[in-house]
Design a protein around this motif. Structure first.
Motif, PDB file in Angstrom:
ATOM      1  N   THR A 184       0.832  -1.199   0.000  1.00  0.00           N
ATOM      2  CA  THR A 184       0.000   0.000   0.000  1.00  0.00           C
ATOM      3  C   THR A 184       0.869   1.254   0.000  1.00  0.00           C
ATOM      4  N   GLU A 185       0.199   2.397  -0.043  1.00  0.00           N
ATOM      5  CA  GLU A 185       0.907   3.670  -0.085  1.00  0.00           C
ATOM      6  C   GLU A 185       0.351   4.624   0.965  1.00  0.00           C
ATOM      7  N   GLY A 186       1.105   5.699   1.240  1.00  0.00           N
ATOM      8  CA  GLY A 186       0.611   6.800   2.051  1.00  0.00           C
ATOM      9  C   GLY A 186       0.374   6.454   3.501  1.00  0.00           C
ATOM     10  N   GLU A 187      -0.713   7.010   4.051  1.00  0.00           N
ATOM     11  CA  GLU A 187      -1.004   6.880   5.476  1.00  0.00           C
ATOM     12  C   GLU A 187      -1.266   5.428   5.871  1.00  0.00           C
ATOM     13  N   LEU A 188      -1.974   4.691   5.034  1.00  0.00           N
ATOM     14  CA  LEU A 188      -2.262   3.292   5.350  1.00  0.00           C
ATOM     15  C   LEU A 188      -0.970   2.490   5.470  1.00  0.00           C
ATOM     16  N   ARG A 189      -0.039   2.743   4.603  1.00  0.00           N
ATOM     17  CA  ARG A 189       1.259   2.071   4.659  1.00  0.00           C
ATOM     18  C   ARG A 189       1.962   2.361   5.980  1.00  0.00           C
ATOM     19  N   GLU A 190       1.931   3.620   6.417  1.00  0.00           N
ATOM     20  CA  GLU A 190       2.590   3.986   7.673  1.00  0.00           C
ATOM     21  C   GLU A 190       1.887   3.376   8.874  1.00  0.00           C
ATOM     22  N   ARG A 191       0.552   3.377   8.852  1.00  0.00           N
ATOM     23  CA  ARG A 191      -0.194   2.758   9.952  1.00  0.00           C
ATOM     24  C   ARG A 191       0.120   1.278  10.050  1.00  0.00           C
ATOM     25  N   ALA A 192       0.208   0.614   8.902  1.00  0.00           N
ATOM     26  CA  ALA A 192       0.529  -0.817   8.892  1.00  0.00           C
ATOM     27  C   ALA A 192       1.928  -1.067   9.455  1.00  0.00           C
ATOM     28  N   ARG A 193       2.870  -0.234   9.082  1.00  0.00           N
ATOM     29  CA  ARG A 193       4.237  -0.409   9.580  1.00  0.00           C
ATOM     30  C   ARG A 193       4.288  -0.238  11.101  1.00  0.00           C
ATOM     31  N   ARG A 194       3.586   0.772  11.613  1.00  0.00           N
ATOM     32  CA  ARG A 194       3.579   0.991  13.070  1.00  0.00           C
ATOM     33  C   ARG A 194       2.881  -0.150  13.800  1.00  0.00           C
ATOM     34  N   LEU A 195       1.788  -0.646  13.214  1.00  0.00           N
ATOM     35  CA  LEU A 195       1.083  -1.773  13.842  1.00  0.00           C
ATOM     36  C   LEU A 195       1.961  -3.019  13.856  1.00  0.00           C
TER      37      LEU A 195
END
Length: 334
Positions: A184-195
């Motif tokens: 994925t890209e953008g905010e969803l990608r960052e949320r996934a990485r943090r999770l």
């Protein structure tokens, strides 16, 4: 290496393929409540596995068919003794597959919400119960002299097996969330990485506990080697994800699951279904395998078709290798 031993490891390889590939499918499904802030996010998550989830599930069919043909006694004991647990897995997979196909058939949020819930349940139940099943196989179950399972469903829900189920649940969840960050890209990608960073810490603790328990109770030399590989790969995957290297993290998570499954088979070898009540009733590679003729024929079939299957699956992943974006989903709705 004789043919029964060869096919023991081929069956192990097929289950490795299933857990690595369908494992991240399960993880993506379980991540919907955590990563899906709105319907577009949830559509992005589902679309990351949309082209491949059904192909990934064929691995369990091939594994089950190979088990039936190569080790009919093992297959009979396993599927008759664990039939309630396996039935729950089958029903969960059916519900999950139906939900992927039907959630978009109507626009109402309530309609989609029900199917999203079924995707979560249909992903979590197999992720948990496969770990419970394999932990019980390694630990051993009560068998009579005819190799029939004499326990109940509740006998399978013992502390060691439940820890095994929690381990696979967390491994698949983290594996799936890392896959989301990769696709994925953008905010969803960052949320996934943090999770994945947060879930990875819990996964490391639980998986280490399970592997240590397994090693102390049933460990062999090769189990400890493979368990060490799994541990190093899991920690390496967590560190790679922390740095934002999603491709490396996903590869190391796949290596973790592969090494862990091979480690369980190494702890089991040369038995295939230990009897916890009387070792004389145990199923082994030798007394559970098919005839030499059957195994020889199967070996030629595997030699011809397994490379073709691997090549086709690799090509499929290459074709659908691009990231999925919110903008593409939003554009498709207009």
């Amino acid at each position: 290496m004789d043919l029964p031993t060869l096919w023991f490891w081929i069956v192990a390889f097929l289950f490795v393929g299933y857990f690595v590939l369908d494992g991240f499918d399960f993880g993506v499904g379980m991540s919907l409540p955590f990563l899906g802030k709105d319907d577009t996010d949830r559509r992005v998550l589902i679309n990351t596995i949309g082209p491949v989830w059904d192909l990934n599930e064929t691995w369990v069919i091939v594994a089950g068919a190979s088990l039936f043909a190569a080790f009919p006694e093992w297959y009979a004991t396993l599927f008759s003794g664990f039939y309630l647990a396996l039935l729950l897995i089958l029903l969960a997979l059916i519900v999950r597959g139906v939900s992927f196909e039907y959630r978009h058939q109507r626009p109402e949020s309530q309609w989609k919400g029900r199917f999203d819930l079924m995707i979560v349940i249909g992903s979590a139940v197999p992720a948990l119960l496969w770990g419970v099943a394999f932990a019980n196989i390694v630990q051993g179950v009560p068998l009579d002299a005819d190799h029939n399972y004499t326990g109940t469903l509740f006998d399978l829900l013992n502390p060691y097996a439940l820890l095994g189920g929690l381990t696979t649940l967390l491994l698949f969840f983290t594996h799936g969330v890392v896959f989301v960050s990769l696709k994925t890209e953008g905010e969803l990608r960052e949320r996934a990485r943090r999770l994945a960073v947060r879930s990875g810490v819990v996964t490391i603790v639980v998986a280490a506990t399970f592997l240590l328990w397994t090693g102390l109770a049933f460990g062999t030399f090769w189990f400890w080697i493979l368990a060490a590989v799994a541990a190093v790969a899991l920690i390496g995957g967590w560190l790679a994800n922390l740095r934002g290297a999603e491709g490396v993290a996903f590869t190391l998570m796949a290596a973790t699951i592969a090494a862990a499954v091979f480690a369980l088979f190494a702890a089991l070898f040369p038995e295939v279904m230990p009897a916890s009540n009387d070792p004389a009733n145990s199923l082994t590679i030798e007394n559970a395998s098919s005839t030499t003729y059957t195994l020889t024929f199967m070996s030629w079939v595997a030699l011809i078709f397994l490379p073709l299957i691997l090549a086709y699956q690799g090509w499929t992943y290459w074709v659908f290798r691009k990231r999925v974006s919110r903008s593409a989903i939003e554009a498709s709705t207009h």
